[in-house]
Write a protein that holds these residues in place. Structure first.
Motif, PDB file in Angstrom:
ATOM      1  N   ALA A 128       0.818  -1.213   0.000  1.00 18.32           N
ATOM      2  CA  ALA A 128       0.000   0.000   0.000  1.00 18.32           C
ATOM      3  C   ALA A 128       0.850   1.261   0.000  1.00 18.32           C
ATOM      4  N   ASP A 141      -5.985  -5.006  -1.849  1.00 28.05           N
ATOM      5  CA  ASP A 141      -5.701  -4.097  -0.737  1.00 28.05           C
ATOM      6  C   ASP A 141      -6.536  -4.467   0.487  1.00 28.05           C
ATOM      7  N   ARG A 145      -5.296  -5.875   4.155  1.00 32.85           N
ATOM      8  CA  ARG A 145      -5.703  -5.229   5.418  1.00 32.85           C
ATOM      9  C   ARG A 145      -6.319  -6.238   6.376  1.00 32.85           C
TER      10      ARG A 145
END
Length: 724
Positions: A128, A141, A145
Motif C-alpha cells: 500500500a 488491498d 488489510r
C-alpha cells in the motif's frame, strides 16, 4: 519429623501432600563435568531408604529430590553425595529464581510474538505504501488489510497484555501511571483501525494503523526487556550473597566427635570444622589449620587470602584447601553475609526522593496528556474527521511518560550495582546525591587507614650487629602465632630451635644449637633495662635487639589519598591514637591536616566546626567508637565487617576494605547525577519537540510509537554507561 528439621528444610523444600508427606527439595550440585554425572548422582541417592525420586539437570547442575525426611536425614543425603564424589548445597533461592525465570520467559515470548508479527504486518502493509496509483486492486488491498488485522489480534491479546493489566491496576488504585496512556493509545488505535477496516466509509475513516500499532508494542516491549534484565541482575547479585551460606555445619563436641547441624543451631563459642571446598557457616577465628580462603563473594577481592591460626574468617567465604577449625564468634543476623544481604535489600527497595518527585510529576503529566489527546481529537474532528483518531492516538503515544519515570530508577540502581562490584554497598541511595556535594574527606586511623597487622618500622642494638640479630629474631618469631611475632617474621621460615616455649603476656623463648636461651617478646621480660622506644625486644643476656613495630597503612591508602586530592577534596586524619603514631601515619600518606588524641566528643566538635565553615564532610570510620562523629557527617561510610553490620546506620559499607573505592564512588556519584540530568533533559526535550508535531498532525502514530519506545530505550541504555 522434629520441628528443628522442618525449620531447616523450609527455605528450599515444599510439601505437595502436606507436612507429614513426601518433601520436594532443590539442591545445587558441585563437581559435575558431564551428563553421565547425573546418572551417578541419581543412582547414589536412590539407594537411600527414604528417597522416592532423584532427578539431576546436567545443564544447570541442580538436583530435584522427592524424599521422606522422617526416614532419612538431610545429613545422610549430603553424605551420600559426597561419597559419590560430589558436593551439594540446598538451593534456598530456587522459588524466587523460578519466578524470575517464568517472568523472563513470558517477557521473551511476548517480545517474540510482537516482533515476529510486526514484521509480517509490515510485509502485508508495504504494498500500500510503494504501489503506484492503480497498481494495487481494491480487493487485494482489502485482503492485505484483513491479513494485518488477523495478525494484530495475537499482539493485542497476548503481547500487549501487560499494558492493559497494568493500566487496570493503576486505575483501580486511583492513580494515573504510565501504563494508562499506553493502553489507551493501543486500544484506541486498534478500535479505530478495526472500524476503518469494517466500514471504510464510516466516521472512523478508511486509514488503518495495524503496522504502527504492532511496531509500537514491539519497541516498547524491547525497552521493557532491557529494564527487566537490569532488575534481574540486581536480584541475582543479592541471591549470590544470600545463598552463600551452607545449610549444615560440622560442629565439634568436647569429646572429639562431631555432628552436622544447621547454621541456626550454632552458638558463640562453638567450634566448627570446615573442609576444603566448603563455605564457612559463621564468622569466627581460626583455631587450628591453615589454608587459602576465597572471600570474593563478600569483598569483591578475587585473589585467595591466606588464613592461619588467629586469623578472622567470615561466613559465606569458601575454604579452598586444607581443613580449618574455627571458633564461632558471630552467628545468624550478626554474620557479615546476613548484614550484607540486609544492606542490599534495603538499598534495592528504597525509592530515592528524586524518584518520588518524578513519579508525582509523571502522574500530573499523564492527566494533562489525556486532556490534550481528547482536545486534539475533538478539534480535528471539526477540521478533518478522518484524521481525528490518528492524531489523538499520536498525542497519547508520543507523550507517554515512560522515559520520565524510568530516568531516575535506571540511573540510581545501575550506579548502586556498579559500586557493589567495587566492594561499596549503599544502604541509602540518596547518599549518591549527597556525595556530589562533598568537599572534605575525614579518615579515622586505626582500622580505617591502617590494616589490622603491624610492620617493622626500625630496629637497633648496642654493641651488636642489628641486622644479623634481626634475621635470628625472625626465625624464632616464625614459631609463634602472636600478631607481633607474625608481623616480625614476615614469611621467614622457622629456625632450628629447641625447647620452644610461649608464655602468655610475655613472649616466646627457645634455645639455639649451643644451648643458649633466647627470648622474643615484651622488652621488660627480655632485658632488665628495657628501651621505652621499643615495642618488642629479642635477646640473650646483654645482647639485645630492640624492635619498633607500627601499624601498616592499607595497600592502596596512599593512592586513595592522592586520588581524592586530585578530585579537589580536602583530606583530614582524625584519630584518638598517640601523636607519634598518628604523625607517622600522616607522614606515610602525605596528609598534612591531622589531629591526634581526639576523644569521641572532640571528633564530633571538629566535624561540626568544619561544617560551620561551610565544608561538606564525608566521614570514613570503623563504626566501633566513631558513632557520634559518623552521625554528624554529611555522608557516612563504615569500614570492615562484623556484628555492627546488623545495627549500622551508615550510608554505605566498604566490605572490600579497598580505599580506592572512595574516590571511585565520588566520581561515580557525579557521573550518576550527569546521567540522571541527561535522562530528564532528553525526556523533556522529546516531549517539548514532539507534542506540537503530534497536535499539528505532522507526526503519525507509527513515528510516535518509534519515538516513545526509543526515548525509553535511550534512558535505560544511557544509565548502563554507569557500569563502565
Amino acid at each position: 519429623m522434629a520441628e528443628a528439621d522442618a525449620q531447616l528444610l523450609a527455605p528450599f523444600t515444599t510439601w505437595p501432600d502436606g507436612p507429614a508427606g513426601v518433601a520436594a527439595s532443590q539442591f545445587q550440585v558441585a563437581g559435575m563435568h558431564c551428563a553421565a554425572c547425573a546418572g551417578i548422582i541419581e543412582a547414589a541417592l536412590l539407594k537411600l531408604p527414604g528417597v522416592q525420586v532423584a532427578s539431576v539437570n546436567p545443564a544447570s547442575a541442580r538436583l530435584a529430590l522427592r524424599w521422606w525426611p522422617s526416614r532419612v536425614a538431610l545429613a545422610d543425603v549430603l553424605a551420600a553425595l559426597q561419597s559419590a564424589g560430589y558436593r551439594a548445597t540446598p538451593d534456598v533461592a530456587a522459588p524466587a529464581r523460578e519466578l524470575r525465570r517464568q517472568e523472563r520467559r513470558q517477557a521473551l515470548w511476548r517480545l517474540f510474538v510482537a516482533g515476529f508479527l510486526m514484521m509480517q504486518v509490515m510485509m502485508f502493509a508495504t504494498p500500500a505504501y510503494v504501489a503506484e496509483a492503480g497498481e494495487l486492486s481494491s480487493d487485494l488491498d482489502r485482503l492485505l488489510r484483513w491479513g494485518c488485522w488477523v495478525l494484530t489480534l495475537p499482539v493485542m491479546v497476548f503481547a500487549a497484555g501487560p499494558f492493559f493489566s497494568g493500566a487496570w491496576r493503576q486505575l483501580r488504585a486511583g492513580r494515573l501511571g504510565m501504563d494508562v496512556p499506553v493502553a489507551l493509545g493501543i486500544a484506541v488505535t486498534f478500535v479505530a483501525s478495526t472500524g476503518a477496516l469494517f466500514d471504510p466509509a464510516g466516521p472512523l475513516g478508511h486509514e488503518v494503523y495495524f503496522d504502527s500499532l504492532t511496531m509500537f508494542v514491539a519497541l516498547l516491549l524491547l525497552a521493557r526487556w532491557f529494564e527487566l534484565g537490569a532488575r534481574h541482575r540486581a536480584a541475582d547479585a543479592l541471591e549470590a550473597v544470600a545463598g552463600s551460606l551452607p545449610m549444615a555445619a560440622e560442629r565439634l563436641r568436647d569429646d572429639g566427635s562431631s555432628e552436622r547441624v544447621p547454621p541456626e543451631a550454632l552458638r558463640v563459642g562453638d567450634r566448627i570444622r570446615v573442609a576444603a571446598g566448603e563455605a564457612f557457616a559463621a564468622d569466627g577465628c581460626v583455631l587450628a589449620g591453615q589454608g587459602w580462603v576465597n572471600e570474593a563473594l563478600l569483598t569483591g577481592e578475587s585473589a585467595p587470602v591466606a588464613k592461619a591460626v588467629g586469623d578472622a574468617v567470615v561466613a559465606g567465604s569458601i575454604n579452598l584447601d586444607g581443613s580449618l577449625t574455627v571458633g564461632v564468634q558471630r552467628v545468624g543476623a550478626d554474620t557479615t553475609a546476613q548484614g550484607i544481604v540486609r544492606l542490599m535489600q534495603q538499598a534495592q527497595s528504597q525509592r530515592p526522593m528524586d524518584s518520588g518527585v518524578i513519579d508525582r510529576v509523571a502522574a500530573g503529566f499523564t492527566a494533562v496528556v489525556l486532556l490534550l489527546a481528547l482536545g486534539a481529537g475533538i478539534a480535528w474532528w471539526w477540521i478533518e474527521p478522518g484524521r481525528a483518531i490518528a492524531i489523538a492516538v499520536a498525542v497519547l503515544i508520543v507523550t507517554c511518560p515512560c522515559a520520565l519515570t524510568l530516568a531516575a530508577p535506571a540511573a540510581w540502581l545501575t550506579a548502586s550495582g556498579a559500586l557493589a562490584r567495587r566492594g561499596l554497598l549503599l544502604a541509602d541511595l540518596s547518599a549518591l546525591e549527597r556525595l556530589c556535594t562533598v568537599d572534605t574527606v575525614v579518615f579515622d586511623k586505626t582500622g580505617t587507614l591502617s590494616e589490622d597487622r603491624l610492620q617493622l618500622r626500625r630496629h637497633w642494638a648496642q654493641g651488636a650487629d642489628a641486622d644479623a640479630l634481626l634475621a635470628v629474631a625472625r626465625s624464632l618469631a616464625a614459631l609463634s602465632r602472636h600478631p607481633h611475632a607474625r608481623a616480625l617474621a614476615d614469611g621467614t621460615p622457622a629456625g632450628a630451635w629447641a625447647d620452644v616455649r610461649e608464655l602468655a603476656g610475655r613472649g616466646i623463648e627457645a634455645r639455639d644449637a649451643t644451648g643458649r636461651l633466647w627470648r622474643l617478646g615484651a622488652p621488660a621480660w627480655v632485658s632488665e633495662r628495657p628501651d621505652l622506644a621499643a615495642r618488642l625486644a629479642f635477646g640473650c643476656g646483654d645482647c639485645v635487639l630492640w624492635l619498633d613495630l607500627a601499624e601498616a597503612p592499607r595497600a592502596d591508602a596512599a593512592d586513595a589519598v592522592k586520588a581524592l586530592r586530585a578530585q579537589g577534596q580536602r583530606v583530614r586524619l582524625l584519630s584518638g591514637d598517640q601523636p607519634a603514631a598518628v604523625a607517622h601515619m600522616a607522614g606515610a600518606l602525605d596528609i598534612t591536616h591531622w589531629r591526634a588524641g581526639a576523644t569521641p566528643a572532640s571528633k564530633l566538635a571538629a566535624v561540626r566546626g568544619w561544617q560551620a565553615d561551610g565544608e561538606r564532610v564525608l566521614m570514613v570510620g570503623d563504626g566501633i567508637n566513631d558513632a557520634p562523629v559518623l552521625a554528624a557527617a554529611d555522608v557516612r561510610i563504615v569500614m570492615g565487617q562484623g556484628a555492627m553490620l546488623a545495627r549500622s546506620t551508615a550510608d554505605a559499607l566498604l566490605v572490600s576494605d579497598r580505599l580506592m573505592a572512595l574516590p571511585q564512588a565520588l566520581a561515580l556519584a557525579k557521573k550518576t547525577r550527569r546521567v540522571l540530568r541527561q535522562n530528564l533533559a532528553w525526556a523533556a526535550f522529546y516531549n517539548a519537540a514532539c507534542v506540537p508535531l503530534a497536535l499539528a498532525g505532522w507526526l503519525p502514530p507509527l513515528a510516535a510509537g518509534i519515538g516513545m519506545a526509543a526515548s525509553s530505550l535511550f534512558v535505560v541504555l544511557n544509565a548502563q554507561r554507569l557500569n563502565r
